[in-house]
Design a protein around this motif. Structure first.
Motif, short mmCIF file in Angstrom:
data_model
loop_
_atom_site.label_atom_id
_atom_site.label_comp_id
_atom_site.label_asym_id
_atom_site.label_seq_id
_atom_site.Cartn_x
_atom_site.Cartn_y
_atom_site.Cartn_z
N SER A 168 5.57 -7.99 0.01
CA SER A 168 4.94 -6.74 -0.41
C SER A 168 4.67 -6.93 -1.89
N ALA A 169 4.97 -7.79 -2.65
CA ALA A 169 4.29 -8.08 -4.01
C ALA A 169 2.86 -8.15 -4.05
N PHE A 170 2.14 -8.49 -2.97
CA PHE A 170 0.70 -8.86 -3.10
C PHE A 170 -0.01 -8.01 -2.30
N THR A 184 0.93 -1.07 -0.01
CA THR A 184 -0.09 -0.05 -0.06
C THR A 184 1.02 1.21 -0.20
N ARG A 185 1.99 1.29 0.81
CA ARG A 185 2.92 2.41 0.76
C ARG A 185 3.56 2.64 -0.40
N ARG A 186 4.00 1.48 -0.99
CA ARG A 186 4.64 1.70 -2.34
C ARG A 186 3.77 2.00 -3.46
N HIS A 187 2.58 1.66 -3.42
CA HIS A 187 1.60 1.95 -4.38
C HIS A 187 1.08 3.66 -4.27
N ARG A 188 0.86 4.14 -3.04
CA ARG A 188 0.67 5.38 -2.82
C ARG A 188 2.09 6.34 -3.17
N ASP A 189 3.19 5.81 -3.08
CA ASP A 189 4.35 6.53 -3.46
C ASP A 189 4.76 6.39 -4.81
N GLY A 190 4.15 5.73 -5.73
CA GLY A 190 4.20 5.33 -7.04
C GLY A 190 5.89 4.30 -7.06
N PHE A 241 6.15 -4.03 -8.73
CA PHE A 241 5.44 -5.56 -8.68
C PHE A 241 3.93 -5.28 -9.45
N LEU A 242 3.41 -4.29 -9.00
CA LEU A 242 2.16 -4.16 -9.45
C LEU A 242 2.19 -3.66 -11.24
N LEU A 243 3.18 -2.87 -11.42
CA LEU A 243 3.44 -2.56 -12.78
C LEU A 243 4.01 -3.76 -13.39
N ARG A 244 4.63 -4.74 -12.96
CA ARG A 244 5.05 -6.09 -13.87
C ARG A 244 3.70 -6.91 -13.80
#
Length: 345
Positions: free
Chosen positions: A253-255, A53-59, A63-66
């Motif tokens: 944190s990949a999921f 969630t933190r990484r998604h918020r901070d762009g 993992f989500l892009l891949r």
């Protein structure tokens, strides 16, 4: 006194077995009183979701892009291919790609950048006539991205490889049969070039949505090897003899969903086996080292490797050149008929 302790220990063991195999309530009592394994797993998974969630918020969520690029790429390979697809995630994917590309220092490898660029380029070519709002908005955002380098047209969907394989099945079987779990090694240091060559094989192992939720932590400094090798169980008697050791670490944190919590083990072990074959093909022996779910050992390894709360050890691999004066277990395997069944419900 010793006899009383023995009797008490036996009684305790019987109670644990009874609770562990009893009713739902009894099993609940067992995991509340005697075992914290499930609680600790929940903590690891929760930490992974928090970091996701933190990484998604901070762009920063590669993992989500891949995952999203992988899904869009699969959509490009469908037959018949639809005019409109990936509407649920294409805007988020373009936004995330734009933010990740702008990060300094770089988060994405050049290979991932080329892949994302090519897949997205082909996606918007394939959906050029779509008027779906999500596609239209993503198309406009994509046009504004300043991609580094030049487009690599080979980094997207392509025809499957055909013709003779570069390795025969007989050679592959021979390599698999040659591989043993070696525990006695020569002092000769394994060149890092050989380890990296084996890693090239591991990199090609399949992973769910191409996320590759793991890292290989390699140690070839004798003092560090000794520290790492002393933590898992099963290394007593030969840990001092291992020239190099690899710790495969899963990244939860990949999921975002707990349903995927086992993928670090599935994907990590697929990569581990490929790594081991890569070593064996170069004459480098290896030994698989099991990683038990024991809290005290988890804490020791996490502290030594400075792991984050969302990182968890999958397994270890010791490696080196086999000492021909030593012995390896024969380890007879089960027959094909015991392991394989065709068309059997």
């Amino acid at each position: 006194m010793g006899k009383l302790r023995s009797i008490a220990g036996a009684a305790r063991a019987k109670v644990k077995v009874r609770l562990r195999t009893g009713s739902r309530l009894e099993r609940g009592v067992y995991h509340l009183v005697f075992s914290d394994a499930y609680r600790r797993e929940r903590d690891f998974v929760s930490s992974g979701v928090k970091e996701y969630t933190r990484r998604h918020r901070d762009g920063e969520l590669e993992f989500l892009l891949r995952r999203n690029i992988h899904m869009a790429e699969k959509g490009l390979t469908m037959r018949p291919r639809r005019e409109t697809f990936a509407t649920a995630y294409i805007e988020d994917t373009v936004t995330l790609a734009s933010r990740l590309i702008a990060k300094a220092p770089a988060i994405l490898s050049p290979e991932v950048v080329e892949w994302a660029r090519e897949v997205l380029t082909r996606y918007f070519e394939a959906t050029a006539t779509s008027e779906h709002p999500a596609v239209v908005n993503a198309r406009a955002a994509f046009a504004k991205i300043e991609w580094p380098g030049i487009r690599n047209s080979k980094a997207g969907p392509h025809a499957p490889f055909s013709g003779p394989a570069p390795v025969s099945i007989n050679d592959l079987v021979a390599l698999a049969e040659r591989r043993n779990s070696v525990r006695w090694f020569t002092p000769t240091k394994v060149p890092r070039e050989a380890i990296d060559q084996a890693m090239q094989v591991a990199i090609e192992a399949p992973t769910a949505c191409n996320r590759q939720p793991f890292t290989f932590r390699v140690f070839d400094d004798p003092d560090m090897v000794a520290q790492v090798a002393s933590i898992p169980m099963g290394t007593a008697g030969y840990a001092h003899n291992i020239p190099a050791i690899t710790v495969i670490v899963g990244d939860l944190s990949a999921f975002i969903d707990e349903r995927d919590r086992h993928l670090i083990y599935t994907d990590g072990c697929l990569a581990a086996m490929s790594f081991i074959f890569g070593l064996e093909a170069q004459g480098v022996a290896s030994v698989c080292i099991n990683w038990p779910d024991i809290a005290e050992r988890e804490k020791r390894m996490a502290k030594l490797l400075n792991l984050s709360p969302h990182e968890r050890v999958v397994m270890l691999v010791g490696l080196g050149y086999a000492d021909e004066s030593g012995h390896t277990p024969y380890s007879a395997k089960r027959s094909i008929d015991q392991l394989r069944a065709y068309n059997q419900f």
